[in-house]
Design a protein around this motif. Structure first.
Motif, PDB file in Angstrom:
ATOM      1  N   GLY A 219       0.814  -1.215   0.000  1.00  0.00           N
ATOM      2  CA  GLY A 219       0.000   0.000   0.000  1.00  0.00           C
ATOM      3  C   GLY A 219       0.843   1.258   0.000  1.00  0.00           C
ATOM      4  N   ASP A 220       1.903   1.265   0.818  1.00  0.00           N
ATOM      5  CA  ASP A 220       2.781   2.443   0.881  1.00  0.00           C
ATOM      6  C   ASP A 220       3.450   2.696  -0.464  1.00  0.00           C
ATOM      7  N   SER A 221       3.898   1.636  -1.115  1.00  0.00           N
ATOM      8  CA  SER A 221       4.599   1.799  -2.396  1.00  0.00           C
ATOM      9  C   SER A 221       3.654   2.308  -3.486  1.00  0.00           C
ATOM     10  N   ILE A 222       2.437   1.776  -3.532  1.00  0.00           N
ATOM     11  CA  ILE A 222       1.468   2.255  -4.517  1.00  0.00           C
ATOM     12  C   ILE A 222       1.132   3.719  -4.245  1.00  0.00           C
ATOM     13  N   VAL A 503      19.534  -1.498   5.114  1.00  0.00           N
ATOM     14  CA  VAL A 503      19.627  -2.838   4.533  1.00  0.00           C
ATOM     15  C   VAL A 503      18.535  -3.736   5.104  1.00  0.00           C
ATOM     16  N   ALA A 504      18.344  -3.715   6.419  1.00  0.00           N
ATOM     17  CA  ALA A 504      17.346  -4.587   7.054  1.00  0.00           C
ATOM     18  C   ALA A 504      15.943  -4.308   6.529  1.00  0.00           C
ATOM     19  N   TYR A 505      15.520  -3.069   6.653  1.00  0.00           N
ATOM     20  CA  TYR A 505      14.156  -2.736   6.248  1.00  0.00           C
ATOM     21  C   TYR A 505      14.008  -2.763   4.728  1.00  0.00           C
ATOM     22  N   GLY A 506      15.081  -2.362   4.018  1.00  0.00           N
ATOM     23  CA  GLY A 506      15.041  -2.411   2.565  1.00  0.00           C
ATOM     24  C   GLY A 506      14.887  -3.833   2.053  1.00  0.00           C
ATOM     25  N   CYS A 507      15.592  -4.763   2.674  1.00  0.00           N
ATOM     26  CA  CYS A 507      15.518  -6.169   2.261  1.00  0.00           C
ATOM     27  C   CYS A 507      14.128  -6.747   2.503  1.00  0.00           C
ATOM     28  N   ILE A 508      13.559  -6.436   3.665  1.00  0.00           N
ATOM     29  CA  ILE A 508      12.224  -6.945   3.994  1.00  0.00           C
ATOM     30  C   ILE A 508      11.197  -6.398   3.004  1.00  0.00           C
ATOM     31  N   LYS A 509      11.286  -5.106   2.711  1.00  0.00           N
ATOM     32  CA  LYS A 509      10.354  -4.504   1.753  1.00  0.00           C
ATOM     33  C   LYS A 509      10.545  -5.084   0.354  1.00  0.00           C
ATOM     34  N   TYR A 510      11.790  -5.109  -0.103  1.00  0.00           N
ATOM     35  CA  TYR A 510      12.049  -5.488  -1.490  1.00  0.00           C
ATOM     36  C   TYR A 510      11.712  -6.957  -1.748  1.00  0.00           C
ATOM     37  N   ALA A 511      11.966  -7.808  -0.760  1.00  0.00           N
ATOM     38  CA  ALA A 511      11.651  -9.229  -0.930  1.00  0.00           C
ATOM     39  C   ALA A 511      10.166  -9.416  -1.184  1.00  0.00           C
ATOM     40  N   ASP A 512       9.362  -8.574  -0.585  1.00  0.00           N
ATOM     41  CA  ASP A 512       7.916  -8.618  -0.779  1.00  0.00           C
ATOM     42  C   ASP A 512       7.519  -7.980  -2.104  1.00  0.00           C
ATOM     43  N   PHE A 654      13.860   3.678  -6.133  1.00  0.00           N
ATOM     44  CA  PHE A 654      14.008   3.351  -4.703  1.00  0.00           C
ATOM     45  C   PHE A 654      12.998   4.141  -3.867  1.00  0.00           C
ATOM     46  N   LYS A 655      12.815   5.418  -4.188  1.00  0.00           N
ATOM     47  CA  LYS A 655      11.867   6.252  -3.429  1.00  0.00           C
ATOM     48  C   LYS A 655      10.456   5.693  -3.536  1.00  0.00           C
ATOM     49  N   ILE A 656      10.067   5.307  -4.741  1.00  0.00           N
ATOM     50  CA  ILE A 656       8.721   4.763  -4.940  1.00  0.00           C
ATOM     51  C   ILE A 656       8.548   3.463  -4.166  1.00  0.00           C
ATOM     52  N   LEU A 657       9.592   2.656  -4.106  1.00  0.00           N
ATOM     53  CA  LEU A 657       9.538   1.388  -3.376  1.00  0.00           C
ATOM     54  C   LEU A 657       9.653   1.573  -1.865  1.00  0.00           C
ATOM     55  N   GLY A 658      10.047   2.777  -1.449  1.00  0.00           N
ATOM     56  CA  GLY A 658      10.186   3.029  -0.009  1.00  0.00           C
ATOM     57  C   GLY A 658      11.506   2.560   0.557  1.00  0.00           C
TER      58      GLY A 658
END
Length: 665
Positions: A219-222, A503-512, A654-658
């Motif tokens: 939802g945040d990314s959209i 890295v931690a939060y980016g990885c969790i977000k990006y994996a999804d 990256f900004k759009i993906l959060g």
């Protein structure tokens, strides 16, 4: 460019001459015996109409060409290449086959060229239906003959049975890269809308768990994408803060903390508090009766019950906010309680319109009979007179359309609720609340998160994984990985902390986000922390490396960059330079594609494509050359600026993906 314009002008003159002859013929016929020559008159008038239509198309093409000739050296702004090429080929198809109505125009990317028009086969079939014999190859030739001038097109050629391969002009690619460097990464132009997006939606008195992760991140990314487009976006957190469960929570609070009205109760673990109250509710009939009484008091606005409810909501709200702060999520809370009075008004309205039907003690509503999901009834009033989730969701869609003036509604929930929302939309249409010709409405459903065993992601004890604990585990894994890579020898303490979080939060977000949200996905810290393949670590590292190229040339060079961007000519002589540039200018097309179906994984695939294409370029195209002593002997400014364009586009992705980028990693 001038030759093409001359050809168009010659064709225009020929058409004007033909029209003049036909008009003269029509005049002569009308002055003679009309009855004897009616067939000839009709034929002439028909031909006249066709020619005028073709003339209008060519006039428009020439107008565009003259504009292009005038402005080509000053092209600015990123455009959707696919949309532009569709416009160009649509004009060509209409000019080549004016006898066809709504002939298809299909333009896509192509591995054999830059783009490809694959309309010839379908047009050939339409012509055969009109008893016009031809072949896809002949159709393609006629289309090419009628292509109006476009500064984007270098050349076209026919491939296979009738595909038209399209090759971009290198001059246009250079201009587009200059635009990225000097004007920034801009979104494709679109009509601005008021959009309400509903995501995350945890329940009060319960901790956010891994099930809320996907809704929150997707939802945040959209929302970020829509905001980047310039839309007016309202991010709504439809929190579960109303209903029967609050009766038992209030009754339990009264027993545990009798002085709660004067002294704020120290509820540290709301999850345990909820479990305690639920156990009493299930086992103690007297407590259950009292709980139901508290629900009635709460809904009637009784002060002590309202105070208790607010205290419980505040404790939950603070815990939710910790998660949102960690993940950099901005969202406006609007719980179910907000819609209580609106539900009452809605029910009266539905009753007045005769849309409610008694059914074994409850009142239901059927949807629009013309919809696939119109045959699934909603329970608007349950047995006993209470409202349901159906009532609440009907009230929310009404409020968002009528009060928020939304042009577009988006709901992000698990895929299991797809049927429910289809029924809601159908009933909203029947009630006259939703006009789908004016308001776009989407339900983005997502699959469940699985563990590495392929089963629903749970703790070893079988409990649901708490989101706060998952994020903490991500931080531990991230710092361990950074230490393993000996980043602590390069980064200072503050840089290490920043790298750990990003890295931690980016990885969790990006994996999804990198997975198609409709599908299930396996949650694995080991895989998401890998520095190879389509992972956040690889992409963050790639972007940091690109940023460092210009930075390594020192402060003076960095200061000169704005001037160099304006004055340096971009040279795309090497095939890998041109390939990278062409990937970068696809950004508006990628955005357009995502807006059609709201599949954010498309942006992840594009980001990965940039990174891999950049690696190909960097391996063979030297930006900085040094001698054996390590001294810089040559700087290829054009290539460095291409690197700057690459990081500009990647940073916007990256900004759009959060995801937050890093200067060092």
């Amino acid at each position: 460019m001038t030759d093409q314009l001359s050809k168009e002008q010659q064709r225009l003159a020929e058409l004007e001459s033909e029209i003049s002859k036909f008009e003269e013929a029509i005049t002569n016929i009308r002055q003679g015996d009309f009855s004897e020559t009616s067939d000839e008159l009709n034929r002439a008038m028909t031909e006249n109409t066709k020619l005028k239509f073709r003339l209008e198309i060519l006039n428009k093409a020439i107008s565009n060409e003259r504009k292009s000739l005038k402005t080509a050296p000053q092209v600015s702004g990123m455009i959707s290449i696919v949309s532009h090429l569709k416009d160009v080929f649509q004009q060509a198809i209409v000019a080549a086959f004016p006898e066809l109505n709504n002939a298809p125009c299909v333009v896509t990317e192509s591995p054999k060229a830059d783009y490809q028009c694959s309309s010839s086969m379908a047009i050939c079939q339409l012509l055969k239906e009109k008893q016009i014999k031809t072949s896809p190859m002949e159709v393609a030739k006629k289309i090419i003959e009628k292509i109006p001038y476009s500064s984007l097109i270098d050349k076209t050629e026919i491939s296979g049975p009738g595909f038209i391969n399209i090759f971009l002009s290198k001059d246009y690619v250079k201009q587009a890269i200059h635009s990225i460097l000097n004007d920034g990464v801009k979104p494709p132009q679109t009509e601005k809308k008021r959009i309400v997006i509903d995501f995350s939606s945890p329940n009060v008195a319960k901790e956010m768990h891994v099930g809320h992760l996907r809704s929150t991140i997707i939802g945040d990314s959209i929302a970020r994408l829509l905001e980047f487009m310039g839309h007016d976006v309202l991010r709504i957190n439809h929190v579960g803060d109303w209903g029967t469960q609050f009766g038992m929570l209030i009754a339990h609070l009264e027993d545990r903390f009798p002085d709660f009205v004067n002294v704020s109760p120290p509820i540290a673990d709301l999850q345990s508090f909820y479990k305690e109250s639920k156990k009493r509710f299930d086992e103690d009939e007297e407590f259950k009766k009292r709980a139901y009484d508290r629900v009635v008091k709460l809904q009637s606005g009784e002060s002590n019950s309202t105070k208790a409810w607010q205290l419980i909501c505040d404790v939950s709200r603070r815990e939710f906010q910790k998660i949102y702060d960690s993940l950099d999520i901005k969202i406006v809370e609007r719980g179910e309680s907000f819609y209580q009075s609106r539900m009452e008004k809605l029910v009266k309205e539905l009753e007045t319109k005769g849309l409610l039907e008694a059914d074994d003690g409850r009142f239901i509503m059927w949807g629009d009979k013309n919809d696939d999901f119109g045959g699934i009834p909603l329970t608007i009033i349950k047995t006993g007179g209470g409202f349901t989730y159906d009532t609440s969701d009907m009230a929310t869609i009404k409020q968002r359309i009528e009060e928020e003036k939304a042009d577009w509604l988006i709901y992000i929930t698990d895929a299991g609720q797809a049927t429910h929302f289809k029924a809601i939309f159908s009933c909203a249409k029947r009630a006259g609340i939703l006009d789908s010709s004016k308001i776009r409405v989407d339900h983005v459903g997502f699959g469940v998160v699985l563990g590495e065993d392929g089963k629903k992601f749970k703790t070893r004890s079988g409990d649901t994984v708490k989101l706060a604990e998952l994020l903490d585990e991500g931080l531990k894994r991230s710092i361990a990985k950074l230490m393993e890579k000996e980043r602590d020898k390069i980064l200072n303490e503050e840089e290490m902390k920043e790298a750990q979080k990003n890295v931690a939060y980016g990885c969790i977000k990006y994996a999804d986000l990198s997975k198609n949200c409709k599908n299930e996905y396996v949650f694995s810290f080991d895989k998401m922390l890998e520095d190879k393949g389509n992972t956040a670590v690889y992409l963050l590292y790639a972007n940091t490396r690109i940023c460092s190229i210009a930075r390594n040339l020192g402060e003076e060079f960095l200061k000169s960059l704005p001037k160099l961007k304006k004055e340096t000519s971009i040279e795309l002589e090497h095939v890998k330079e041109l390939k990278l540039a062409k990937v970068l200018i696809q950004f508006p097309d990628i955005i357009d594609r995502i807006l059609r179906d709201l599949t954010i994984n498309t942006l992840c695939e594009y980001l990965y494509q940039i990174a891999t294409t950049f690696t190909e370029f960097y391996d063979v195209c030297y930006c900085i050359e040094k001698n054996k002593q390590g001294e810089i002997v040559k700087i290829n400014t054009s290539r460095i600026l291409l690197c700057e364009a690459a990081t500009a586009v990647m940073s916007e992705c990256f900004k759009i993906l959060g995801l937050k980028t890093l200067q060092k990693i």
